[in-house]
Design a protein around this motif. Structure first.
Motif, mmCIF file in Angstrom:
data_model
loop_
_atom_site.group_PDB
_atom_site.id
_atom_site.type_symbol
_atom_site.label_atom_id
_atom_site.label_comp_id
_atom_site.label_asym_id
_atom_site.label_seq_id
_atom_site.Cartn_x
_atom_site.Cartn_y
_atom_site.Cartn_z
ATOM 1 N N ASP A 71 60.157 50.897 34.118
ATOM 2 C CA ASP A 71 59.862 49.670 33.394
ATOM 3 C C ASP A 71 59.179 49.363 32.411
ATOM 4 O O ASP A 71 58.249 50.196 32.170
ATOM 5 C CB ASP A 71 59.232 48.665 33.970
ATOM 6 N N PRO A 72 60.055 49.340 31.367
ATOM 7 C CA PRO A 72 59.425 48.834 30.011
ATOM 8 C C PRO A 72 58.423 47.709 30.132
ATOM 9 O O PRO A 72 58.723 46.249 30.567
ATOM 10 C CB PRO A 72 60.559 48.251 29.262
ATOM 11 N N THR A 73 56.674 48.039 29.417
ATOM 12 C CA THR A 73 55.915 47.607 29.238
ATOM 13 C C THR A 73 55.488 48.340 27.930
ATOM 14 O O THR A 73 55.963 48.847 27.769
ATOM 15 C CB THR A 73 55.129 47.394 30.050
ATOM 16 N N PRO A 74 54.302 47.197 27.604
ATOM 17 C CA PRO A 74 53.824 47.902 26.320
ATOM 18 C C PRO A 74 53.008 49.323 26.522
ATOM 19 O O PRO A 74 52.288 49.820 25.210
ATOM 20 C CB PRO A 74 52.078 46.683 25.839
ATOM 21 N N SER A 75 52.980 49.762 27.923
ATOM 22 C CA SER A 75 52.130 50.406 27.885
ATOM 23 C C SER A 75 53.166 51.470 29.492
ATOM 24 O O SER A 75 52.402 52.855 29.096
ATOM 25 C CB SER A 75 50.981 50.208 29.045
ATOM 26 N N GLN A 76 54.138 51.433 29.329
ATOM 27 C CA GLN A 76 55.116 52.545 30.593
ATOM 28 C C GLN A 76 56.250 52.863 29.232
ATOM 29 O O GLN A 76 56.726 52.421 28.579
ATOM 30 C CB GLN A 76 55.619 51.762 31.653
ATOM 31 N N LEU A 77 56.514 54.040 29.701
ATOM 32 C CA LEU A 77 57.533 54.618 28.862
ATOM 33 C C LEU A 77 58.263 55.293 30.090
ATOM 34 O O LEU A 77 58.399 55.615 31.172
ATOM 35 C CB LEU A 77 56.621 56.234 28.715
ATOM 36 N N TYR A 78 60.103 55.965 29.448
ATOM 37 C CA TYR A 78 60.352 55.855 30.101
ATOM 38 C C TYR A 78 61.527 57.231 29.193
ATOM 39 O O TYR A 78 62.039 57.294 27.954
ATOM 40 C CB TYR A 78 61.839 55.293 30.475
ATOM 41 N N ALA A 79 60.818 58.374 30.012
ATOM 42 C CA ALA A 79 61.984 59.541 29.199
ATOM 43 C C ALA A 79 61.608 59.843 27.727
ATOM 44 O O ALA A 79 62.437 60.181 26.835
ATOM 45 C CB ALA A 79 62.793 59.759 29.555
ATOM 46 N N PRO A 80 60.011 59.835 27.300
ATOM 47 C CA PRO A 80 59.932 60.228 25.677
ATOM 48 C C PRO A 80 60.442 61.241 25.357
ATOM 49 O O PRO A 80 60.024 62.546 25.909
ATOM 50 C CB PRO A 80 58.407 59.381 25.334
ATOM 51 N N ARG A 81 61.205 61.330 23.902
ATOM 52 C CA ARG A 81 61.832 62.705 23.712
ATOM 53 C C ARG A 81 60.703 62.838 22.104
ATOM 54 O O ARG A 81 61.193 64.896 21.909
ATOM 55 C CB ARG A 81 62.987 62.641 23.248
ATOM 56 N N GLY A 82 60.439 61.691 21.393
ATOM 57 C CA GLY A 82 59.681 62.955 20.073
ATOM 58 C C GLY A 82 58.401 61.761 19.949
ATOM 59 O O GLY A 82 57.883 60.749 20.539
ATOM 60 N N VAL A 83 57.342 62.747 19.461
ATOM 61 C CA VAL A 83 55.597 61.820 19.026
ATOM 62 C C VAL A 83 55.302 61.934 17.871
ATOM 63 O O VAL A 83 56.257 63.538 17.299
ATOM 64 C CB VAL A 83 55.569 61.767 20.267
ATOM 65 N N TYR A 84 54.517 61.774 17.106
ATOM 66 C CA TYR A 84 54.179 62.095 15.674
ATOM 67 C C TYR A 84 52.656 61.059 16.089
ATOM 68 O O TYR A 84 52.793 60.150 16.212
ATOM 69 C CB TYR A 84 54.606 61.063 14.653
ATOM 70 N N LEU A 85 51.691 61.846 15.293
ATOM 71 C CA LEU A 85 50.277 62.183 15.536
ATOM 72 C C LEU A 85 49.834 62.379 14.054
ATOM 73 O O LEU A 85 50.277 63.640 13.219
ATOM 74 C CB LEU A 85 49.654 62.868 16.596
#
Length: 367
Positions: free
Chosen positions: A22-36
């Protein structure tokens, strides 16, 4: 030995059970991309059709994001096609990157790249411009017409290599490149994988070759070599030097030759084989590949330049090079992986979008 540092997303309740999505500021659903980078973590929370931004690298598990893009708030989700609902909503965002202070997002199923002139500090900030569509109201593949150099079909990946902007135009089986971030309708300076800007056949209508793609999905490189994760052909192709025109690759990782596209789902993969590699990163003289369907990340300690089937030096997410099970066929642990789709490396930190576990893990790879 590499070690996981921070777990972004909800914790798993145990065993193979996934954490809540469920979307919240700290939960994710199947993230596919990231940048650091030094200060910022950006995640394409693909299943929730949004992008989350942390303006400080998280230092504790479950740390909430500071900004959400693509949704009106942190608790909304769902695909939003351009022109239907929110003009700056998203539909399966994947690639994310900051280039010279500008945030670029591959809004893949809206067939466009969104650009913010600076990384937003407020939620739901509209993009400053769009690449691949006439305006923010449009979302059709290839601008609703035939294939050209100015439209996209499922642009899953973006890259910035040696001052050039790249798009993995996955549905059109090609990689496009510009000598800078392009303006709208600016034709590409380079088309890799097709004979011209209007062609889009899988593997150029033939079999795999050193100059064709099935599903190009991600791009990385340095001043010398360009790497493309050709996920559908179960390989990573490399060009040294970086090509200025459509030329054959000189490197193929994951396959024994340039004409093969073998998938080996039921055998130990070993240090050289790949199965649906969806992401590639290049940092500090190392090449890192998300070997997605083998539920692992591979690392070469020196950048491979030419050859085929070269073995990796290190594996992350499995006990050894023979393992390929989802979460090692055991529980969801801090150091296990399930379908890692995206990676980003900066100095000694590696961020892995561990899509099947609904989380991002930041690793220390300094050792």
């Amino acid at each position: 030995m590499v070690r996981p540092l921070v777990w972004i997303g909800a914790r798993s309740p145990g065993a193979l059970t996934l954490p809540p999505a469920d979307p919240t500021p700290s939960q994710l659903y199947a993230p596919r991309g990231v940048y650091l980078d030094d200060q910022t973590l950006i995640v394409a929370d693909s299943g929730n059709h949004r992008v989350l931004i942390w303006h400080r690298i998280p230092d504790r598990d479950g740390q909430p994001a500071d900004v959400v893009l693509g949704q009106p708030d942190f608790y909304s989700e769902g695909p939003q096609a351009a022109g239907r609902g929110s003009r700056h909503g998203m539909h399966l965002p994947t690639g994310v990157m900051v280039i010279d202070g500008r945030l670029c997002v591959a809004d893949s199923w809206n067939h466009r790249i969104l650009v913010w002139n600076r990384v937003p500090e407020t939620s739901n900030a509209p993009p400053d411009r769009v690449i691949g569509q006439a305006d923010l109201d449009e979302c059709e593949p290839n601008r609703g017409g035939g294939v050209t150099g100015c439209g996209f079909y499922w642009p899953y990946g973006i890259g910035w290599v040696a001052g050039r902007f790249y798009v993995a135009d996955t549905g059109n089986r090609r990689v496009l490149s510009w000598n800078s971030i392009p303006e709208d309708r600016q034709p590409p300076d380079l088309v890799l994988g097709q004979n011209d800007e209007c062609s889009h056949a899988e593997n150029r209508g033939e079999g795999p070759s050193p100059c064709s793609f099935r599903w190009p999905h991600a791009i990385a490189g340095n001043g010398t070599t360009l790497y493309v994760a050709d996920a559908g052909n179960h390989r990573v192709l490399g060009w040294t030097p970086i090509p200025a025109r459509d030329t054959p690759a000189c490197l193929a990782l994951g396959q024994r030759d340039f004409q093969s596209a073998w998938e080996m789902p039921h055998t130990p993969p070993g240090p050289s084989a790949l199965r649906f590699p969806y992401a590639v990163a290049c940092a500090s003289g190392r090449l890192i590949v998300a070997d997605t369907a083998n539920n692992r990340v591979l690392m070469w300690h020196t950048l491979p330049r030419a050859g085929v089937f070269l073995p990796a030096d290190m594996v992350i997410g499995q006990p050894d090079f023979a393992g390929n099970g989802e979460n090692r066929w055991q529980a969801v642990e801090r150091d296990t992986l399930c379908w890692p789709y995206g990676i980003s490396c900066h100095n000694h930190r590696l961020a892995i979008a561990d899509s099947g576990n609904n989380r991002v893990i930041i690793w220390d790879i300094s050792v």
